[in-house]
Motif scaffolding. Structure first.
Motif, PDB file in Angstrom:
ATOM      1  N   GLY A  13       0.826  -1.213   0.000  1.00  0.00           N
ATOM      2  CA  GLY A  13       0.000   0.000   0.000  1.00  0.00           C
ATOM      3  C   GLY A  13       0.857   1.258   0.000  1.00  0.00           C
ATOM      4  O   GLY A  13       0.507   2.261   0.625  1.00  0.00           O
ATOM      5  N   ASP A  16       1.793  -1.713  -4.543  1.00  0.00           N
ATOM      6  CA  ASP A  16       0.407  -1.238  -4.370  1.00  0.00           C
ATOM      7  C   ASP A  16      -0.391  -1.672  -5.589  1.00  0.00           C
ATOM      8  O   ASP A  16       0.137  -2.289  -6.531  1.00  0.00           O
ATOM      9  CB  ASP A  16       0.367   0.294  -4.214  1.00  0.00           C
ATOM     10  N   LEU A  17      -1.664  -1.325  -5.576  1.00  0.00           N
ATOM     11  CA  LEU A  17      -2.537  -1.521  -6.738  1.00  0.00           C
ATOM     12  C   LEU A  17      -2.257  -0.402  -7.738  1.00  0.00           C
ATOM     13  O   LEU A  17      -2.082   0.746  -7.324  1.00  0.00           O
ATOM     14  CB  LEU A  17      -4.005  -1.432  -6.311  1.00  0.00           C
ATOM     15  N   VAL A  57      -2.542  -7.366  -2.354  1.00  0.00           N
ATOM     16  CA  VAL A  57      -2.117  -8.183  -1.205  1.00  0.00           C
ATOM     17  C   VAL A  57      -2.985  -9.422  -0.969  1.00  0.00           C
ATOM     18  O   VAL A  57      -2.593 -10.311  -0.229  1.00  0.00           O
ATOM     19  CB  VAL A  57      -2.038  -7.352   0.100  1.00  0.00           C
ATOM     20  N   ALA A 105      -1.704  -1.638  12.343  1.00  0.00           N
ATOM     21  CA  ALA A 105      -3.062  -1.905  12.846  1.00  0.00           C
ATOM     22  C   ALA A 105      -3.804  -0.577  12.896  1.00  0.00           C
ATOM     23  O   ALA A 105      -3.839   0.156  11.897  1.00  0.00           O
ATOM     24  CB  ALA A 105      -3.006  -2.599  14.196  1.00  0.00           C
ATOM     25  N   GLY A 114      -3.643   6.684  14.933  1.00  0.00           N
ATOM     26  CA  GLY A 114      -4.933   7.319  15.231  1.00  0.00           C
ATOM     27  C   GLY A 114      -5.423   8.007  13.974  1.00  0.00           C
ATOM     28  O   GLY A 114      -5.202   7.514  12.870  1.00  0.00           O
ATOM     29  N   ILE A 153      -5.247  10.077  10.925  1.00  0.00           N
ATOM     30  CA  ILE A 153      -4.152  10.574  10.091  1.00  0.00           C
ATOM     31  C   ILE A 153      -4.730  11.028   8.753  1.00  0.00           C
ATOM     32  O   ILE A 153      -5.608  10.351   8.194  1.00  0.00           O
ATOM     33  CB  ILE A 153      -3.102   9.450   9.823  1.00  0.00           C
ATOM     34  N   THR A 157      -8.891   8.790   4.892  1.00  0.00           N
ATOM     35  CA  THR A 157      -9.689   9.781   5.631  1.00  0.00           C
ATOM     36  C   THR A 157      -9.956  11.029   4.786  1.00  0.00           C
ATOM     37  O   THR A 157     -10.482  12.015   5.288  1.00  0.00           O
ATOM     38  CB  THR A 157      -8.949  10.208   6.927  1.00  0.00           C
TER      39      THR A 157
HETATM   40  P1  NAI Z   1      -4.442   5.224   1.989  1.00  0.00           P
HETATM   41  O1  NAI Z   1      -5.755   4.963   1.377  1.00  0.00           O
HETATM   42  O2  NAI Z   1      -3.817   6.557   1.765  1.00  0.00           O
HETATM   43  O3  NAI Z   1      -3.401   4.088   1.591  1.00  0.00           O
HETATM   44  C1  NAI Z   1      -3.754   2.736   1.607  1.00  0.00           C
HETATM   45  C2  NAI Z   1      -3.151   2.072   0.397  1.00  0.00           C
HETATM   46  O4  NAI Z   1      -3.473   0.672   0.448  1.00  0.00           O
HETATM   47  C3  NAI Z   1      -3.720   2.611  -0.935  1.00  0.00           C
HETATM   48  O5  NAI Z   1      -2.668   3.088  -1.753  1.00  0.00           O
HETATM   49  C4  NAI Z   1      -4.427   1.426  -1.542  1.00  0.00           C
HETATM   50  O6  NAI Z   1      -4.331   1.352  -2.945  1.00  0.00           O
HETATM   51  C5  NAI Z   1      -3.712   0.260  -0.875  1.00  0.00           C
HETATM   52  N1  NAI Z   1      -4.527  -0.947  -0.964  1.00  0.00           N
HETATM   53  C6  NAI Z   1      -5.846  -1.106  -0.694  1.00  0.00           C
HETATM   54  N2  NAI Z   1      -6.225  -2.371  -0.968  1.00  0.00           N
HETATM   55  C7  NAI Z   1      -5.124  -3.022  -1.415  1.00  0.00           C
HETATM   56  C8  NAI Z   1      -4.869  -4.333  -1.875  1.00  0.00           C
HETATM   57  N3  NAI Z   1      -5.846  -5.262  -1.938  1.00  0.00           N
HETATM   58  N4  NAI Z   1      -3.625  -4.661  -2.258  1.00  0.00           N
HETATM   59  C9  NAI Z   1      -2.633  -3.742  -2.219  1.00  0.00           C
HETATM   60  N5  NAI Z   1      -2.803  -2.473  -1.808  1.00  0.00           N
HETATM   61  C10 NAI Z   1      -4.039  -2.127  -1.413  1.00  0.00           C
HETATM   62  O7  NAI Z   1      -4.667   4.986   3.546  1.00  0.00           O
HETATM   63  P2  NAI Z   1      -3.697   5.014   4.818  1.00  0.00           P
HETATM   64  O8  NAI Z   1      -4.457   5.693   5.857  1.00  0.00           O
HETATM   65  O9  NAI Z   1      -2.340   5.459   4.490  1.00  0.00           O
HETATM   66  O10 NAI Z   1      -3.683   3.457   5.195  1.00  0.00           O
HETATM   67  C11 NAI Z   1      -2.519   2.750   5.558  1.00  0.00           C
HETATM   68  C12 NAI Z   1      -2.833   1.817   6.718  1.00  0.00           C
HETATM   69  O11 NAI Z   1      -3.092   2.593   7.890  1.00  0.00           O
HETATM   70  C13 NAI Z   1      -4.066   0.943   6.521  1.00  0.00           C
HETATM   71  O12 NAI Z   1      -3.800  -0.354   6.995  1.00  0.00           O
HETATM   72  C14 NAI Z   1      -5.118   1.616   7.384  1.00  0.00           C
HETATM   73  O13 NAI Z   1      -6.089   0.711   7.818  1.00  0.00           O
HETATM   74  C15 NAI Z   1      -4.259   2.119   8.518  1.00  0.00           C
HETATM   75  N6  NAI Z   1      -4.836   3.181   9.339  1.00  0.00           N
HETATM   76  C16 NAI Z   1      -5.188   4.400   8.818  1.00  0.00           C
HETATM   77  C17 NAI Z   1      -5.651   5.405   9.644  1.00  0.00           C
HETATM   78  C18 NAI Z   1      -5.964   6.784   9.150  1.00  0.00           C
HETATM   79  O14 NAI Z   1      -6.479   7.604   9.920  1.00  0.00           O
HETATM   80  N7  NAI Z   1      -5.688   7.134   7.920  1.00  0.00           N
HETATM   81  C19 NAI Z   1      -5.815   5.179  11.079  1.00  0.00           C
HETATM   82  C20 NAI Z   1      -5.413   3.871  11.517  1.00  0.00           C
HETATM   83  C21 NAI Z   1      -4.944   2.926  10.672  1.00  0.00           C
END
Ligand code: NAI
Length: 260
Positions: A21, A45-46, A72, A150, A195, A197, A202
């Motif tokens: 990701g 990533d995708l 993934v 997480a 938390g 972010i 978001t």
């Molecule tokens: P984001 O949406 O900016 O990045 C997530 C990335 O994961 C995207 O680039 C997306 O294409 C990729 N992704 C989604 N499904 C996928 C798959 N099947 N295979 C490969 N890549 C895939 O979001 P963010 O916030 O940076 O997320 C990163 C991690 O942080 C995630 O695990 C999320 O659950 C976690 N998280 C995020 C929070 C927030 O407030 N943004 C808070 C707590 C956890």
């Protein structure tokens, strides 16, 4: 005379890290930070264009990165990507399970089962696939590190988010379980709980709603930025962090400890 303290390395220079990701948000920030610190970064990533854009940013700054499209949930692809990363960079030291999605659903919604299955697959089961593929190579590393992303949703719950909440609680459990299994081999397994972010996940929340939430719920009083989480991930990834394992680190602006 007292002896000098042991010098433990706080450098990931030359280490090879795979980040899932990594085209957006915290994954992208982690890829940049690790590359800035001298690591070779496998950006996955995708979407080939999204991956290439981040690789260009990093290599354009004179750092080392290569991209792989990688869903993934595809176990066979996990093995192929790991093999290619090892072939490209000569090994694998650090695995960052970061990719994520958020599918809010009520328990009696017709989409619930699908959302449950997808959430568990992307957010939890996929981690086991990548770790299993990486393990033989981590065993060859001098400082093998696994960091799982997480969430504070791994401690508590936001309304109508139960598949995500269950998966993130599972990530904490997986982290502890594998820390115990792999500790004797020197492979550390730790977990970050971000938390609120500002990322793609978001992005649809209005600035005003973000501000109200952050002021009410966090000690710091604002949303975090992805770089602030990436530094926590870097700390777990250092060779010096070899006695830290099974740890669950909130990077949440104090959300979890704030009562009022
Ligand atoms: P984001 O949406 O900016 O990045 C997530 C990335 O994961 C995207 O680039 C997306 O294409 C990729 N992704 C989604 N499904 C996928 C798959 N099947 N295979 C490969 N890549 C895939 O979001 P963010 O916030 O940076 O997320 C990163 C991690 O942080 C995630 O695990 C999320 O659950 C976690 N998280 C995020 C929070 C927030 O407030 N943004 C808070 C707590 C956890």
């Amino acid at each position: 005379m007292t002896e000098r303290l042991s010098q433990l390395s706080r450098s990931i220079e030359g280490k090879v890290a795979i980040i899932t990701g990594a085209a957006s948000g915290m994954g992208r920030a982690t890829a940049h930070l690790f590359a800035d610190e001298g690591a070779h970064v496998a950006v996955t990533d995708l979407g080939a264009d999204r991956v290439a854009a981040v690789v260009d940013e990093i290599t354009g700054a004179g750092r080392s990165a290569k991209g792989w499209t990688f869903d993934v949930t595809d176990g066979e692809r996990a093995q192929a990507v790991v093999n290619e990363v090892v072939e490209t960079f000569g090994g694998l030291d650090i695995v960052i399970n970061n990719a994520g999605i958020a599918l809010f659903t009520e328990i009696d919604s017709p989409e619930y089962e699908d959302n449950w299955a997808t959430s568990l697959d992307v957010l939890l089961t996929s981690h086991t696939r990548l770790i299993r593929a990486a393990l033989p190579h981590l065993r060859q590393s001098e400082s093998p590190r696994i960091v799982n992303i997480a969430s504070t949703e791994g401690w508590g719950a936001t309304k109508y988010n139960s598949p995500y909440v269950a998966a993130k609680h599972g990530v904490i459990g997986l982290t502890k379980g594998l820390a115990v299994d792999l500790g004797r081999e020197g492979i550390t397994v730790n977990c970050i709980c971000p938390g609120p972010i500002v990322t793609g996940l978001t992005g649809s929340i209005s600035e005003q709603d973000r501000e109200i939430f952050a002021k009410r719920r966090t000690a710091i009083g604002r949303y975090g930025i992805p770089e602030e989480v990436a530094h926590g991930t870097l700390n777990f990834s250092l060779p010096a962090s070899r006695y830290m394992t099974g740890a669950v680190l909130p990077v949440d602006g104090g959300l979890l400890i704030k009562n009022a």
